[in-house]
Design a protein around this motif. Structure first.
Motif, PDB file in Angstrom:
ATOM      1  N   MET A  71       2.958  -1.895   3.920  1.00  0.00           N
ATOM      2  CA  MET A  71       2.707  -0.462   3.754  1.00  0.00           C
ATOM      3  C   MET A  71       4.061   0.201   3.551  1.00  0.00           C
ATOM      4  SD  MET A  71       0.306   1.352   6.559  1.00  0.00           S
ATOM      5  CE  MET A  71       1.451   2.542   7.224  1.00  0.00           C
ATOM      6  N   ASP A  98      -4.684   7.015   5.061  1.00  0.00           N
ATOM      7  CA  ASP A  98      -4.717   6.027   6.148  1.00  0.00           C
ATOM      8  C   ASP A  98      -6.043   5.271   6.169  1.00  0.00           C
ATOM      9  OD1 ASP A  98      -2.183   6.597   6.946  1.00  0.00           O
ATOM     10  OD2 ASP A  98      -2.767   7.999   8.538  1.00  0.00           O
ATOM     11  N   LEU A 113       0.850  -1.188   0.000  1.00  0.00           N
ATOM     12  CA  LEU A 113       0.000   0.000   0.000  1.00  0.00           C
ATOM     13  C   LEU A 113       0.889   1.242   0.000  1.00  0.00           C
ATOM     14  CD1 LEU A 113      -2.686  -1.160   2.614  1.00  0.00           C
ATOM     15  CD2 LEU A 113      -2.811  -1.236   0.111  1.00  0.00           C
ATOM     16  N   SER A 155       0.442   9.978   2.895  1.00  0.00           N
ATOM     17  CA  SER A 155       0.415   9.928   4.355  1.00  0.00           C
ATOM     18  C   SER A 155      -0.544  10.983   4.899  1.00  0.00           C
ATOM     19  CB  SER A 155       1.823  10.161   4.880  1.00  0.00           C
ATOM     20  OG  SER A 155       1.815  10.140   6.274  1.00  0.00           O
ATOM     21  N   THR A 166      -8.004   4.731   3.671  1.00  0.00           N
ATOM     22  CA  THR A 166      -8.037   3.841   2.513  1.00  0.00           C
ATOM     23  C   THR A 166      -7.159   2.616   2.752  1.00  0.00           C
ATOM     24  OG1 THR A 166      -8.270   5.848   1.200  1.00  0.00           O
ATOM     25  CG2 THR A 166      -7.893   3.815  -0.010  1.00  0.00           C
ATOM     26  N   ASN A 167      -5.961   2.832   3.338  1.00  0.00           N
ATOM     27  CA  ASN A 167      -5.076   1.718   3.714  1.00  0.00           C
ATOM     28  C   ASN A 167      -5.823   0.710   4.578  1.00  0.00           C
ATOM     29  OD1 ASN A 167      -2.632   2.378   2.530  1.00  0.00           O
ATOM     30  ND2 ASN A 167      -1.977   3.673   4.239  1.00  0.00           N
ATOM     31  N   ARG A 204       9.380  -1.135   3.568  1.00  0.00           N
ATOM     32  CA  ARG A 204       7.942  -1.291   3.817  1.00  0.00           C
ATOM     33  C   ARG A 204       7.722  -2.198   5.030  1.00  0.00           C
ATOM     34  NH1 ARG A 204       9.531  -4.066  -0.621  1.00  0.00           N
ATOM     35  NH2 ARG A 204       8.947  -6.255  -0.818  1.00  0.00           N
ATOM     36  N   HIS A 249      -6.851  -3.072   3.655  1.00  0.00           N
ATOM     37  CA  HIS A 249      -6.282  -4.118   4.501  1.00  0.00           C
ATOM     38  C   HIS A 249      -7.366  -5.077   4.975  1.00  0.00           C
ATOM     39  CE1 HIS A 249      -4.262  -5.427   8.470  1.00  0.00           C
ATOM     40  NE2 HIS A 249      -3.832  -6.175   7.496  1.00  0.00           N
ATOM     41  N   LEU A 307      -0.014   4.749  -0.419  1.00  0.00           N
ATOM     42  CA  LEU A 307      -0.885   5.920  -0.516  1.00  0.00           C
ATOM     43  C   LEU A 307      -0.283   7.091   0.240  1.00  0.00           C
ATOM     44  CD1 LEU A 307      -4.316   4.110  -0.025  1.00  0.00           C
ATOM     45  CD2 LEU A 307      -3.074   4.596  -2.142  1.00  0.00           C
TER      46      LEU A 307
END
Lengths: 202, 202
Positions: A172, A153, A144, A148, A155-156, A198, A160, A146
């Motif tokens: 991430m 967050d 992921l 910060s 969307t993460n 990551r 998930h 995206l």
């Protein structure tokens, strides 16, 4: 309010000032630039705008902008098919490609979940990501990547949760990126390091 | 160098980045904005660009941008026909109109003399200014309102010399300290000139 000496001029200024980050003063400067150019230049400009809007295609696999049905990255046999990096938009793909730190595939969401702007999970390419993981047994890891931000967050977290039943590793990008900064404006070293480092989501 | 996932996209970015002050990153952002808009919006934008370039007219008297043969200012019977303010371009006309301190006519040069950029007196509307003064006995004063640069000063001097035989009063807008500016931060040339050209309080 400015008074323009010409309706034509005012209309063109109005159109340019609809672009993001372009105020009316800058718009006037741009229109006057167009006026100083040969007609052919203005035609080429207008043509490129129409052409890109009407004829642009999106990769049927990763949803990145593409001239063909499948984009060059998805079609490249040398790319690592076990990893999919999830990004917001085409700028982010270009930014990560520029780091030369990543050799997997991408999945372009087309934005992030943002209730304030009326963007829900259904407006993004999340379901197609889940389907892509289901359909391809060789996908082992989803990265992921995206921005910060609060929306990034959210969307993460949402992605998930959607991927949790599928037994794929979800990682991430490292938070080497300053909080509140957009991904596309991050320098290449920081961005490259954040992909290498990551972290596993559990 | 960036690698774009689409030739169409790259072409549109190239066209946008030809605009003054627009780099390739900003151009990409503008193109992606266009892609998110309905086709009708892109058409309206392209149409306005073509329309303004192809159909714009210039006032046959003052050479300002105009929809008609004579611009609204030149056609306005309430304007003072004894004074002509000489400016570089249409933005300057708009800026002076916004002050609501001037009720005379204008003459738009279309630039300033700049040998470095290959702009000579023949490329500007200087001869038409001289002719305009010759043809109109009611013109009593020419106000030179050009930028306070080397090129502006050169142009001022050139026009002053051209008008000298015509017995018309030639004035120059005041150079001095901007309203709201601290004296100690004003550059020496400006400050010196503002002392030499001091005005009588009454």
């Amino acid at each position: 309010m400015e008074t323009y000496p010409s309706v034509l001029l005012e209309k063109a200024v109005g159109e340019f000032s609809k672009l993001p980050g372009i105020g009316r003063k800058t718009a006037l400067r741009l229109v006057l630039h167009v006026l100083r150019q040969p007609v052919g230049e203005a035609e080429a400009f207008a043509d490129a705008v129409l052409h890109v809007r009407k004829d642009i295609k999106y990769c049927s696999v990763c949803h990145n902008i593409s001239d063909d049905d499948v984009c060059p990255i998805c079609a490249d046999a040398r790319r690592d098919r076990s990893t999919i990096c999830v990004v917001e938009n085409v700028q982010d793909v270009m930014a990560i490609e520029n780091t030369q730190q990543y050799n997997g595939l991408y999945h372009v969401l087309g934005g992030v979940i943002s209730p304030m702007d009326g963007v829900g999970p259904g407006d993004l390419q999340i379901e197609s990501l889940v389907q892509r993981v289901k359909d391809n047994d060789d996908v082992k890891e989803i990265i992921l990547a995206l921005s910060s931000t609060m929306e990034g967050d959210t969307t993460n977290f949402y992605i998930h949760r959607q991927l949790a039943p599928l037994h794929v590793k979800v990682t991430m990008i490292a938070r080497g990126i300053s909080v509140g900064n957009d991904l596309e404006y991050t320098d290449e070293v920081t961005l490259g390091r954040s992909i290498v480092n990551r972290t596993l989501m559990d």
